[in-house]
Scaffold this motif. Sequence first.
Motif, PDB file in Angstrom:
ATOM      1  N   GLY A  79       0.813  -1.212   0.000  1.00 32.93           N
ATOM      2  CA  GLY A  79       0.000   0.000   0.000  1.00 32.93           C
ATOM      3  C   GLY A  79       0.846   1.261   0.000  1.00 32.93           C
ATOM      4  O   GLY A  79       0.549   2.225  -0.728  1.00 32.93           O
ATOM      5  N   LEU A  80       1.908   1.285   0.814  1.00 34.14           N
ATOM      6  CA  LEU A  80       2.783   2.449   0.853  1.00 34.14           C
ATOM      7  C   LEU A  80       3.508   2.643  -0.472  1.00 34.14           C
ATOM      8  O   LEU A  80       3.657   3.780  -0.954  1.00 34.14           O
ATOM      9  CB  LEU A  80       3.786   2.300   1.998  1.00 34.14           C
ATOM     10  N   THR A  81       3.953   1.548  -1.066  1.00 28.31           N
ATOM     11  CA  THR A  81       4.600   1.633  -2.377  1.00 28.31           C
ATOM     12  C   THR A  81       3.641   2.188  -3.423  1.00 28.31           C
ATOM     13  O   THR A  81       4.013   3.037  -4.242  1.00 28.31           O
ATOM     14  CB  THR A  81       5.099   0.241  -2.807  1.00 28.31           C
ATOM     15  N   THR A  82       2.392   1.734  -3.392  1.00 25.81           N
ATOM     16  CA  THR A  82       1.396   2.222  -4.347  1.00 25.81           C
ATOM     17  C   THR A  82       1.132   3.701  -4.158  1.00 25.81           C
ATOM     18  O   THR A  82       1.052   4.465  -5.134  1.00 25.81           O
ATOM     19  CB  THR A  82       0.091   1.426  -4.192  1.00 25.81           C
ATOM     20  N   LEU A  83       1.001   4.141  -2.901  1.00 21.36           N
ATOM     21  CA  LEU A  83       0.739   5.555  -2.630  1.00 21.36           C
ATOM     22  C   LEU A  83       1.890   6.433  -3.118  1.00 21.36           C
ATOM     23  O   LEU A  83       1.664   7.480  -3.752  1.00 21.36           O
ATOM     24  CB  LEU A  83       0.511   5.753  -1.132  1.00 21.36           C
ATOM     25  N   ILE A  84       3.120   6.028  -2.845  1.00 21.60           N
ATOM     26  CA  ILE A  84       4.275   6.815  -3.281  1.00 21.60           C
ATOM     27  C   ILE A  84       4.365   6.838  -4.810  1.00 21.60           C
ATOM     28  O   ILE A  84       4.680   7.879  -5.410  1.00 21.60           O
ATOM     29  CB  ILE A  84       5.566   6.258  -2.661  1.00 21.60           C
ATOM     30  N   CYS A  85       4.068   5.708  -5.447  1.00 21.63           N
ATOM     31  CA  CYS A  85       4.091   5.674  -6.905  1.00 21.63           C
ATOM     32  C   CYS A  85       3.032   6.589  -7.508  1.00 21.63           C
ATOM     33  O   CYS A  85       3.258   7.211  -8.555  1.00 21.63           O
ATOM     34  CB  CYS A  85       3.897   4.236  -7.401  1.00 21.63           C
ATOM     35  N   ILE A  86       1.861   6.691  -6.846  1.00 19.92           N
ATOM     36  CA  ILE A  86       0.834   7.623  -7.330  1.00 19.92           C
ATOM     37  C   ILE A  86       1.320   9.060  -7.192  1.00 19.92           C
ATOM     38  O   ILE A  86       1.189   9.872  -8.128  1.00 19.92           O
ATOM     39  CB  ILE A  86      -0.479   7.415  -6.564  1.00 19.92           C
ATOM     40  N   LEU A  87       1.884   9.402  -6.027  1.00 23.96           N
ATOM     41  CA  LEU A  87       2.332  10.771  -5.778  1.00 23.96           C
ATOM     42  C   LEU A  87       3.491  11.170  -6.687  1.00 23.96           C
ATOM     43  O   LEU A  87       3.624  12.356  -7.037  1.00 23.96           O
ATOM     44  CB  LEU A  87       2.742  10.926  -4.309  1.00 23.96           C
ATOM     45  N   VAL A 164      11.316   0.128  -8.776  1.00 20.33           N
ATOM     46  CA  VAL A 164      10.966  -0.909  -9.746  1.00 20.33           C
ATOM     47  C   VAL A 164       9.569  -0.680 -10.315  1.00 20.33           C
ATOM     48  O   VAL A 164       9.339  -0.862 -11.522  1.00 20.33           O
ATOM     49  CB  VAL A 164      11.058  -2.305  -9.078  1.00 20.33           C
ATOM     50  N   MET A 165       8.625  -0.259  -9.476  1.00 18.79           N
ATOM     51  CA  MET A 165       7.213  -0.190  -9.883  1.00 18.79           C
ATOM     52  C   MET A 165       6.809   1.139 -10.507  1.00 18.79           C
ATOM     53  O   MET A 165       5.727   1.213 -11.103  1.00 18.79           O
ATOM     54  CB  MET A 165       6.317  -0.456  -8.663  1.00 18.79           C
ATOM     55  N   LEU A 166       7.612   2.166 -10.385  1.00 17.54           N
ATOM     56  CA  LEU A 166       7.204   3.489 -10.870  1.00 17.54           C
ATOM     57  C   LEU A 166       6.842   3.504 -12.358  1.00 17.54           C
ATOM     58  O   LEU A 166       5.855   4.162 -12.735  1.00 17.54           O
ATOM     59  CB  LEU A 166       8.311   4.505 -10.572  1.00 17.54           C
ATOM     60  N   PRO A 167       7.572   2.824 -13.247  1.00 18.47           N
ATOM     61  CA  PRO A 167       7.146   2.823 -14.664  1.00 18.47           C
ATOM     62  C   PRO A 167       5.757   2.239 -14.875  1.00 18.47           C
ATOM     63  O   PRO A 167       5.048   2.664 -15.804  1.00 18.47           O
ATOM     64  CB  PRO A 167       8.221   1.969 -15.354  1.00 18.47           C
ATOM     65  N   PHE A 168       5.349   1.290 -14.032  1.00 17.61           N
ATOM     66  CA  PHE A 168       4.017   0.696 -14.179  1.00 17.61           C
ATOM     67  C   PHE A 168       2.911   1.672 -13.771  1.00 17.61           C
ATOM     68  O   PHE A 168       1.743   1.420 -14.077  1.00 17.61           O
ATOM     69  CB  PHE A 168       3.918  -0.573 -13.336  1.00 17.61           C
ATOM     70  N   MET A 169       3.267   2.751 -13.082  1.00 29.91           N
ATOM     71  CA  MET A 169       2.312   3.806 -12.777  1.00 29.91           C
ATOM     72  C   MET A 169       2.350   4.905 -13.823  1.00 29.91           C
ATOM     73  O   MET A 169       1.306   5.451 -14.216  1.00 29.91           O
ATOM     74  CB  MET A 169       2.608   4.392 -11.386  1.00 29.91           C
ATOM     75  N   VAL A 170       3.541   5.232 -14.298  1.00 30.07           N
ATOM     76  CA  VAL A 170       3.687   6.340 -15.239  1.00 30.07           C
ATOM     77  C   VAL A 170       3.020   6.029 -16.572  1.00 30.07           C
ATOM     78  O   VAL A 170       2.301   6.874 -17.130  1.00 30.07           O
ATOM     79  CB  VAL A 170       5.183   6.672 -15.442  1.00 30.07           C
ATOM     80  N   ILE A 171       3.210   4.826 -17.078  1.00 28.40           N
ATOM     81  CA  ILE A 171       2.722   4.501 -18.418  1.00 28.40           C
ATOM     82  C   ILE A 171       1.195   4.539 -18.509  1.00 28.40           C
ATOM     83  O   ILE A 171       0.646   5.152 -19.431  1.00 28.40           O
ATOM     84  CB  ILE A 171       3.278   3.139 -18.874  1.00 28.40           C
ATOM     85  N   PRO A 172       0.424   3.928 -17.579  1.00 29.65           N
ATOM     86  CA  PRO A 172      -1.041   4.047 -17.685  1.00 29.65           C
ATOM     87  C   PRO A 172      -1.550   5.479 -17.568  1.00 29.65           C
ATOM     88  O   PRO A 172      -2.476   5.879 -18.291  1.00 29.65           O
ATOM     89  CB  PRO A 172      -1.561   3.172 -16.539  1.00 29.65           C
ATOM     90  N   VAL A 173      -0.949   6.265 -16.661  1.00 29.83           N
ATOM     91  CA  VAL A 173      -1.385   7.653 -16.514  1.00 29.83           C
ATOM     92  C   VAL A 173      -1.035   8.445 -17.762  1.00 29.83           C
ATOM     93  O   VAL A 173      -1.843   9.255 -18.256  1.00 29.83           O
ATOM     94  CB  VAL A 173      -0.744   8.285 -15.260  1.00 29.83           C
ATOM     95  N   SER A 215      -2.291   1.807 -10.195  1.00 28.78           N
ATOM     96  CA  SER A 215      -2.246   1.431  -8.782  1.00 28.78           C
ATOM     97  C   SER A 215      -2.574  -0.042  -8.574  1.00 28.78           C
ATOM     98  O   SER A 215      -1.992  -0.696  -7.698  1.00 28.78           O
ATOM     99  CB  SER A 215      -3.208   2.308  -7.983  1.00 28.78           C
ATOM    100  N   LEU A 216      -3.486  -0.582  -9.374  1.00 27.03           N
ATOM    101  CA  LEU A 216      -3.792  -2.011  -9.261  1.00 27.03           C
ATOM    102  C   LEU A 216      -2.581  -2.858  -9.661  1.00 27.03           C
ATOM    103  O   LEU A 216      -2.273  -3.866  -9.014  1.00 27.03           O
ATOM    104  CB  LEU A 216      -4.993  -2.359 -10.141  1.00 27.03           C
ATOM    105  N   ILE A 217      -1.906  -2.453 -10.728  1.00 26.35           N
ATOM    106  CA  ILE A 217      -0.711  -3.187 -11.166  1.00 26.35           C
ATOM    107  C   ILE A 217       0.378  -3.108 -10.106  1.00 26.35           C
ATOM    108  O   ILE A 217       0.996  -4.119  -9.735  1.00 26.35           O
ATOM    109  CB  ILE A 217      -0.206  -2.636 -12.515  1.00 26.35           C
ATOM    110  N   VAL A 218       0.624  -1.892  -9.597  1.00 33.24           N
ATOM    111  CA  VAL A 218       1.699  -1.697  -8.624  1.00 33.24           C
ATOM    112  C   VAL A 218       1.399  -2.456  -7.343  1.00 33.24           C
ATOM    113  O   VAL A 218       2.289  -3.122  -6.777  1.00 33.24           O
ATOM    114  CB  VAL A 218       1.889  -0.193  -8.349  1.00 33.24           C
ATOM    115  N   PHE A 219       0.157  -2.385  -6.864  1.00 29.03           N
ATOM    116  CA  PHE A 219      -0.175  -3.071  -5.612  1.00 29.03           C
ATOM    117  C   PHE A 219      -0.040  -4.581  -5.764  1.00 29.03           C
ATOM    118  O   PHE A 219       0.527  -5.256  -4.889  1.00 29.03           O
ATOM    119  CB  PHE A 219      -1.600  -2.717  -5.179  1.00 29.03           C
ATOM    120  N   GLY A 220      -0.560  -5.127  -6.854  1.00 28.35           N
ATOM    121  CA  GLY A 220      -0.481  -6.572  -7.052  1.00 28.35           C
ATOM    122  C   GLY A 220       0.946  -7.065  -7.153  1.00 28.35           C
ATOM    123  O   GLY A 220       1.318  -8.084  -6.537  1.00 28.35           O
ATOM    124  N   LEU A 221       1.783  -6.356  -7.911  1.00 25.65           N
ATOM    125  CA  LEU A 221       3.178  -6.769  -8.062  1.00 25.65           C
ATOM    126  C   LEU A 221       3.960  -6.566  -6.767  1.00 25.65           C
ATOM    127  O   LEU A 221       4.837  -7.376  -6.438  1.00 25.65           O
ATOM    128  CB  LEU A 221       3.834  -5.985  -9.200  1.00 25.65           C
TER     129      LEU A 221
END
Length: 288
Positions: A79-87, A164-173, A215-221
């Motif tokens: 959850g914390l990783t997902t929140l930081i990736c969103i921000l 590691v997960m930040l690209p999975f947030m940037v690309i969908p947005v 966020s769904l991708i980042v949280f699951g991974l």
Amino acid sequence: MAKPNALSSVSLPYLLTTPGAILFFTMVLVPLLLTLLLSFYGFDAITGIKAGFSLSNYWLVFSDEYFHSIFLRTFWVAGLTTLICILLGAPEAYVLSRMAKPWRSIFLIVILGPLLVSVVVRAFGWSMLLSANGLINSTLVWFGFAPLKLLYTTGAIVVALVHVMLPFMVIPVWTSLQRLDPTVAQAALSLNASPATVLRRIVLPQVLPGILSGSLIVFGLSASAFAIPGLLGGRRLKVVATTVYDEFLGSLNWPLGASIAIILLLANLLIMLSYNRVLERKYSRTLG
């Protein structure tokens, strides 16, 4: 001219999807089914796996506080990783969408570049940075500060997972922003709307599906990550994935490891579906 056969036109899509369906069934569903069946077996430290139906493994996981702490730590880190990736990822994608060529392509390559490097290699790189004699602590000592314990902490896991997960947030947005009509924002600005209002009332509702997908991708991974928690968290700071590994290859208790893996899968699905439902309702209300 002969008319095409109606039966063949109806069955053609099914015939085309049959190879993919067979591959999905054999490579995904069959292993999951075998893992589910294995989770109901018993285990004896002397004789090994005992065939038969039993819920003792699930009862052990749900009743033992040791496993409770592991699951809480896992979902807290995810959850914390997902929140930081969103921000970090949503503003980064917005800036990327506003760039002109060729800078947009260059920075897109920079964002996607880390995906070309193995997760294990990146985890070892972070371990060298965060170790007691690593670059960060050496710099602190050089400036006269005391070294910090950075490795084998929850913070180290979160920092590496964000990397590691930040690209999975940037690309969908960024993909959602590509569908945004710039004339709508320009019209709002011409009607004396402030840039903050345009960002909040026009841009954010449009990119919300991208944020949801990312966020769904980042949280699951993140919840199922193994290499980074295993290398940066150490043996004592366990998450669910490393616990499953220990049960399979350490204790050789395959039924218990299978039950933990199934519980993680179901918990992931429950959290992600609930999150999806809440955001979809909010998105529908925002757009009317």
